[in-house]
Design a protein around this motif. Structure first.
Motif, mmCIF file in Angstrom:
data_model
loop_
_atom_site.group_PDB
_atom_site.id
_atom_site.type_symbol
_atom_site.label_atom_id
_atom_site.label_comp_id
_atom_site.label_asym_id
_atom_site.label_seq_id
_atom_site.Cartn_x
_atom_site.Cartn_y
_atom_site.Cartn_z
ATOM 1 N N PRO A 179 -35.348 66.760 14.928
ATOM 2 C CA PRO A 179 -34.365 67.639 14.289
ATOM 3 C C PRO A 179 -33.130 67.817 15.169
ATOM 4 O O PRO A 179 -33.209 67.733 16.406
ATOM 5 N N LEU A 180 -31.999 68.070 14.549
ATOM 6 C CA LEU A 180 -30.746 68.293 15.253
ATOM 7 C C LEU A 180 -30.183 69.650 14.838
ATOM 8 O O LEU A 180 -30.402 70.107 13.709
ATOM 9 N N ARG A 181 -29.453 70.272 15.760
ATOM 10 C CA ARG A 181 -28.850 71.581 15.481
ATOM 11 C C ARG A 181 -27.345 71.526 15.719
ATOM 12 O O ARG A 181 -26.879 70.862 16.647
ATOM 13 N N PHE A 182 -26.615 72.251 14.869
ATOM 14 C CA PHE A 182 -25.170 72.392 15.059
ATOM 15 C C PHE A 182 -24.726 73.732 14.483
ATOM 16 O O PHE A 182 -25.071 74.076 13.353
ATOM 17 N N GLU A 183 -24.033 74.518 15.270
ATOM 18 C CA GLU A 183 -23.476 75.803 14.818
ATOM 19 C C GLU A 183 -24.514 76.675 14.112
ATOM 20 O O GLU A 183 -24.221 77.362 13.140
ATOM 21 N N GLY A 184 -25.751 76.655 14.609
ATOM 22 C CA GLY A 184 -26.810 77.455 14.008
ATOM 23 C C GLY A 184 -27.556 76.762 12.879
ATOM 24 O O GLY A 184 -28.603 77.238 12.439
ATOM 25 N N LEU A 195 -5.465 58.389 7.866
ATOM 26 C CA LEU A 195 -5.487 56.931 8.012
ATOM 27 C C LEU A 195 -6.688 56.445 8.825
ATOM 28 O O LEU A 195 -6.717 55.290 9.258
ATOM 29 N N GLY A 196 -7.649 57.336 9.052
ATOM 30 C CA GLY A 196 -8.797 56.936 9.854
ATOM 31 C C GLY A 196 -10.123 57.067 9.138
ATOM 32 O O GLY A 196 -10.881 56.118 8.999
ATOM 33 N N GLY A 197 -10.410 58.259 8.653
ATOM 34 C CA GLY A 197 -11.702 58.509 8.032
ATOM 35 C C GLY A 197 -12.063 59.968 8.189
ATOM 36 O O GLY A 197 -11.295 60.851 7.820
ATOM 37 N N TYR A 198 -13.204 60.218 8.834
ATOM 38 C CA TYR A 198 -13.686 61.585 9.022
ATOM 39 C C TYR A 198 -14.273 61.744 10.417
ATOM 40 O O TYR A 198 -14.748 60.776 11.027
ATOM 41 N N MET A 199 -14.264 62.994 10.907
ATOM 42 C CA MET A 199 -14.861 63.288 12.207
ATOM 43 C C MET A 199 -15.622 64.602 12.130
ATOM 44 O O MET A 199 -15.118 65.595 11.594
ATOM 45 N N PHE A 200 -16.853 64.587 12.679
ATOM 46 C CA PHE A 200 -17.676 65.785 12.743
ATOM 47 C C PHE A 200 -17.417 66.438 14.096
ATOM 48 O O PHE A 200 -17.698 65.861 15.149
ATOM 49 N N THR A 201 -16.855 67.652 14.081
ATOM 50 C CA THR A 201 -16.386 68.274 15.322
ATOM 51 C C THR A 201 -17.396 69.174 16.000
ATOM 52 O O THR A 201 -17.179 69.627 17.122
ATOM 53 N N ALA A 202 -18.515 69.481 15.331
ATOM 54 C CA ALA A 202 -19.481 70.426 15.884
ATOM 55 C C ALA A 202 -20.224 69.832 17.074
ATOM 56 O O ALA A 202 -20.383 68.605 17.188
ATOM 57 N N ASN A 203 -20.679 70.707 17.968
ATOM 58 C CA ASN A 203 -21.578 70.294 19.054
ATOM 59 C C ASN A 203 -22.971 70.149 18.474
ATOM 60 O O ASN A 203 -23.489 71.075 17.846
ATOM 61 N N VAL A 204 -23.582 69.001 18.675
ATOM 62 C CA VAL A 204 -24.896 68.712 18.106
ATOM 63 C C VAL A 204 -25.917 68.593 19.242
ATOM 64 O O VAL A 204 -25.688 67.864 20.206
ATOM 65 N N ASP A 205 -27.028 69.309 19.101
ATOM 66 C CA ASP A 205 -28.102 69.275 20.100
ATOM 67 C C ASP A 205 -29.415 68.940 19.428
ATOM 68 O O ASP A 205 -29.637 69.274 18.257
ATOM 69 N N ALA A 206 -30.324 68.312 20.170
ATOM 70 C CA ALA A 206 -31.662 68.025 19.656
ATOM 71 C C ALA A 206 -32.465 69.320 19.598
ATOM 72 O O ALA A 206 -32.305 70.203 20.420
ATOM 73 N N GLY A 207 -33.352 69.388 18.626
ATOM 74 C CA GLY A 207 -34.223 70.555 18.528
ATOM 75 C C GLY A 207 -34.180 71.177 17.179
ATOM 76 O O GLY A 207 -34.814 72.154 16.897
#
Length: 244
Positions: A141-146, A232-244
């Motif tokens: 599992p991964l976590r981001f911003e709660g 002109l690029g696409g998309y970016m996920f800006t959140a900090n992602v941690d395992a768990g």
């Protein structure tokens, strides 16, 4: 309701919910001849009984059913599971097809159809549903911003631990972003990462699903913070992602 996917089975298990005996038998026989285990339910009540008796990897759901119709069943299924759903419809209006997708179907097929088309759609969805078997590390599992996204159970929970309903395509897309935080991903790369065989032009199919993911994870989808568009690029996920 059973688990989302029957991961332990090597033979895909398909549930066909169709009240037309001829169509149901035709689909069941075609799937069986192509190495799948297929069962037929003729109503929502029979569907519930089959699902309680065992897990299925994919559901084929006719729109026009006696009693509870297919759209209602799809909405109910999607509230409890992320199992891939293909809608069968004799309705020609685009609004009806869009409604099916909006309430959680992963794909739709308009009658009359060929069994080859059905098999191709099923295999494409199963490939996407099973892609997370690539390795044990990728199952963590991964976590981001709660938030918490679980690749094994294919579930997403918000910071209040409420499960958020997602289609297969939406889940795969968010998972691809979570596995590539801070990286600009083009639409073509996202299609490759999600194994997506989405209908329609590349830009439209990806943009539509990104918009739906934003509706579920952003505080204000009109001003996205977590999932940004790169001009002109696409998309970016800006959140900090941690395992768990």
């Amino acid at each position: 309701m059973p688990s989302d996917l029957n991961h332990s089975s090597t033979t895909p298990r398909i549930l066909i919910v169709e009240d037309d005996a001829e169509i149901g038998a035709m689909l069941r026989d075609a799937l069986s001849k192509n190495g799948m285990h297929a069962e037929v339910a003729t109503s929502g009540r029979e569907m519930d009984d089959r699902l309680l008796a065992g897990a299925f990897d994919l559901v084929i759901l006719d729109v026009m059913l006696p009693g509870e119709d297919g759209l209602s069943l799809c909405r109910r299924l999607r509230s409890e599971t992320s199992v891939p759903i293909i809608m069968l419809t004799a309705l020609g209006e685009e609004v009806d097809r869009i409604l099916g997708i909006e309430i959680g179907a992963d794909d739709y097929i308009t009658k009359p159809f060929s069994t080859r088309e059905v098999l191709a759609r099923i295999r494409g969805l199963l490939r996407r549903a099973y892609f997370s078997k690539a390795g044990a590390e990728r199952m963590r599992p991964l976590r981001f911003e709660g938030w918490r996204i679980d690749p094994l159970r294919r579930q997403l929970h918000d910071p209040e631990n409420t499960r958020i309903s997602m289609t297969t395509a939406e889940f795969d897309l968010l998972l691809a972003f979570c596995r590539n935080p801070g990286k600009i991903l083009t639409r073509e790369e996202l299609l490759t990462l999600t194994h997506a065989g989405l209908a329609g032009p590349v830009e439209r199919s990806v943009d539509v699903h990104v918009s739906r993911v934003r509706q579920k994870i952003e505080a204000d989808p009109r001003e996205p913070v977590l999932l940004k568009t790169v001009r002109l690029g696409g998309y970016m996920f800006t959140a900090n992602v941690d395992a768990g």
